[in-house]
Design a protein around this motif. Structure first.
Motif, PDB file in Angstrom:
ATOM      1  N   UNK A  93      39.076  50.952  46.434  1.00  0.00           N
ATOM      2  CA  UNK A  93      40.504  50.929  46.116  1.00  0.00           C
ATOM      3  C   UNK A  93      40.741  50.417  44.698  1.00  0.00           C
ATOM      4  N   UNK A  94      39.984  49.403  44.292  1.00  0.00           N
ATOM      5  CA  UNK A  94      40.155  48.850  42.953  1.00  0.00           C
ATOM      6  C   UNK A  94      39.766  49.861  41.890  1.00  0.00           C
ATOM      7  N   UNK A  95      38.659  50.562  42.105  1.00  0.00           N
ATOM      8  CA  UNK A  95      38.227  51.570  41.141  1.00  0.00           C
ATOM      9  C   UNK A  95      39.266  52.682  41.026  1.00  0.00           C
ATOM     10  N   UNK A  96      39.860  53.074  42.160  1.00  0.00           N
ATOM     11  CA  UNK A  96      40.891  54.115  42.133  1.00  0.00           C
ATOM     12  C   UNK A  96      42.105  53.656  41.352  1.00  0.00           C
ATOM     13  N   UNK A  97      42.516  52.405  41.563  1.00  0.00           N
ATOM     14  CA  UNK A  97      43.678  51.875  40.830  1.00  0.00           C
ATOM     15  C   UNK A  97      43.418  51.863  39.330  1.00  0.00           C
ATOM     16  N   UNK A  98      42.214  51.451  38.935  1.00  0.00           N
ATOM     17  CA  UNK A  98      41.894  51.386  37.510  1.00  0.00           C
ATOM     18  C   UNK A  98      41.856  52.786  36.903  1.00  0.00           C
ATOM     19  N   UNK A  99      41.194  53.721  37.585  1.00  0.00           N
ATOM     20  CA  UNK A  99      41.137  55.088  37.068  1.00  0.00           C
ATOM     21  C   UNK A  99      42.532  55.697  36.967  1.00  0.00           C
ATOM     22  N   UNK A 100      43.373  55.427  37.965  1.00  0.00           N
ATOM     23  CA  UNK A 100      44.734  55.965  37.946  1.00  0.00           C
ATOM     24  C   UNK A 100      45.530  55.392  36.775  1.00  0.00           C
ATOM     25  N   UNK A 101      45.399  54.075  36.555  1.00  0.00           N
ATOM     26  CA  UNK A 101      46.125  53.448  35.447  1.00  0.00           C
ATOM     27  C   UNK A 101      45.659  53.991  34.100  1.00  0.00           C
ATOM     28  N   UNK A 102      44.344  54.194  33.954  1.00  0.00           N
ATOM     29  CA  UNK A 102      43.823  54.761  32.709  1.00  0.00           C
ATOM     30  C   UNK A 102      44.277  56.206  32.530  1.00  0.00           C
ATOM     31  N   UNK A 273      41.649  43.008  37.869  1.00  0.00           N
ATOM     32  CA  UNK A 273      40.368  43.441  38.404  1.00  0.00           C
ATOM     33  C   UNK A 273      39.165  42.902  37.637  1.00  0.00           C
ATOM     34  N   UNK A 274      39.387  42.183  36.529  1.00  0.00           N
ATOM     35  CA  UNK A 274      38.273  41.609  35.788  1.00  0.00           C
ATOM     36  C   UNK A 274      37.630  40.506  36.621  1.00  0.00           C
ATOM     37  N   UNK A 275      36.337  40.571  36.881  1.00  0.00           N
ATOM     38  CA  UNK A 275      35.673  39.562  37.725  1.00  0.00           C
ATOM     39  C   UNK A 275      35.790  38.168  37.134  1.00  0.00           C
ATOM     40  N   UNK A 276      36.006  37.199  38.009  1.00  0.00           N
ATOM     41  CA  UNK A 276      36.059  35.795  37.586  1.00  0.00           C
ATOM     42  C   UNK A 276      34.767  35.060  37.911  1.00  0.00           C
ATOM     43  N   UNK A 277      33.847  35.739  38.524  1.00  0.00           N
ATOM     44  CA  UNK A 277      32.574  35.128  38.898  1.00  0.00           C
ATOM     45  C   UNK A 277      31.702  36.169  39.544  1.00  0.00           C
ATOM     46  N   UNK A 278      30.663  35.729  40.256  1.00  0.00           N
ATOM     47  CA  UNK A 278      29.774  36.660  40.925  1.00  0.00           C
ATOM     48  C   UNK A 278      28.773  37.275  39.967  1.00  0.00           C
ATOM     49  N   UNK A 279      28.147  38.343  40.438  1.00  0.00           N
ATOM     50  CA  UNK A 279      27.106  38.976  39.639  1.00  0.00           C
ATOM     51  C   UNK A 279      27.713  39.738  38.471  1.00  0.00           C
TER      52      UNK A 279
END
Length: 374
Positions: A93-102, A273-279
């Motif tokens: 869902x996050x990838x779809x939102x980003x692609x749609x916004x771009x 959607x920018x990661x705040x931690x993790x890998x």
């Protein structure tokens, strides 16, 4: 194309290096302003705050007129890279939102350009004179040319030369012929008792005006020929509807507003959607993704290559990796201007170490004390 200056707020701006800039010391609102300015310029929209760009050696304000002149919107590209773009696979869902916004920014850039082009064509059609207007203009031009041709300047010129010759030879100055010649062109000075020097000045002034009239007559002849050529074709139908500018103006205004809103929305989605931690990606993966991204900025455009802004993607790397990545990025960039917004000390140290010909460390400066870029 390079972005050389961006106003960040009412009190601060940044002057950017034409090759690589490492920018630090920005507040979060200033970072958002800088990202949105790059997104706007790269998609052909005037940014919300003033900016200065360079294209083909010319300095231009990033106004809508200048960006339209460079046809930036003819090949828009996303200019900003954050962790949301390069930190691996986002959830579906996050990838779809980003692609749609771009995608929205790109599509609305094209829609704004089409709407503004339609408005420009409508304005030209509305300003185009009718055959009746062209005939009236042609009649005025013919009358002006006839008046010009009815006046003969040679007697004035010859009489003036005779007076000058007498003065140079030290002979008695007699200006009767000059007075008569001036009367022939409508300047009656016979009863004024003017000295010879004043008559010479009047004649010189009239001849200068005549020289200007000659230039007008040449231009009028060219315009008259163009009008006569246009009148040889049937007059296009004029129902009046196509000259109503309210509808195309409203569409252009809506398209511009939608484009600007899409840029703000894209920046908000990226920030969310920018990661705040993790890998996080390794330096090798990050370098490969950025090198691939550079290819999108190089296609042939009238404006040239589009700048790339990398915001906050280096924080997880150690000093050696940052230095290595920036070396690779600067070498691969070529004509693409790179702006790295990051507080990583190694990035700042790298910019200071490579010398001013390759890069610069940039911090915001007060607008009043900022010097113009050279």
């Amino acid at each position: 194309m390079r972005v050389l200056r961006v106003q960040l707020d009412d009190g601060h701006l940044v002057d950017l290096h034409p090759a690589v800039s490492v920018v630090s010391g920005l507040s979060e609102p200033q970072r958002a302003t800088l990202r949105q300015a790059f997104d706007a310029i790269a998609s052909g929209l005037e940014p919300a705050l003033p900016a200065l760009i360079e294209a083909h050696g010319l300095l231009l304000d990033a106004t809508q007129a200048d960006l339209d002149l460079l046809e930036v919107q003819g090949n828009p590209v996303g200019a900003v890279v954050t962790g949301a773009n390069v930190d691996g696979d986002l959830p579906g869902d996050a990838a779809t939102r980003l692609r749609t916004a771009e995608r929205d920014v790109v599509l609305l850039s094209s829609d704004r350009w089409e709407a503004c082009d339609e408005l420009a064509r409508s304005e030209i059609a509305a300003a185009r004179p009718s055959h009746g207007g062209l005939r009236a203009r042609a009649a005025a031009l013919r009358a002006g040319i006839a008046r010009h041709e009815a006046v003969v300047a040679e007697p004035v010129r010859a009489a003036l030369d005779e007076v000058r010759d007498r003065r140079r030879a030290g002979a008695p100055t007699w200006a009767g012929d000059l007075v008569e010649a001036l009367a022939g062109v409508g300047i009656d000075v016979d009863d004024l008792g003017l000295p010879v020097g004043e008559l010479v000045r009047i004649a010189e002034d009239w001849l200068e005006e005549r020289r200007i009239d000659v230039g007008w007559a040449v231009g009028a002849g060219v315009e008259l020929a163009a009008i006569e050529a246009a009148l040889a074709f049937p007059e296009p139908p004029s129902g009046g509807a196509e000259h109503d500018l309210d509808a195309p103006r409203a569409r252009a205004s809506r398209a511009t507003a939608a484009h600007a809103e899409a840029i703000v929305r894209l920046d908000a989605v990226r920030a969310e959607l920018t990661p705040r931690g993790g890998e996080r990606p390794s330096v090798q993966d990050l370098g490969a993704r950025l090198s691939a991204r550079l290819a999108d900025h190089r296609p042939t455009r009238l404006a040239g290559a589009v700048p790339l802004l990398l915001d906050g993607a280096l924080g997880h790397l150690d000093d050696a990796d940052v230095t290595s990545l920036l070396d690779r990025l600067a070498a691969a960039a070529g004509a693409v201007q790179v702006v790295v917004v990051d507080e990583h000390p190694a990035a700042v140290a790298w910019a200071r170490s490579v010398g001013p010909r390759r890069a610069a460390h940039i911090e915001p400066v007060p607008r009043r004390s900022a010097a113009a870029p050279t």
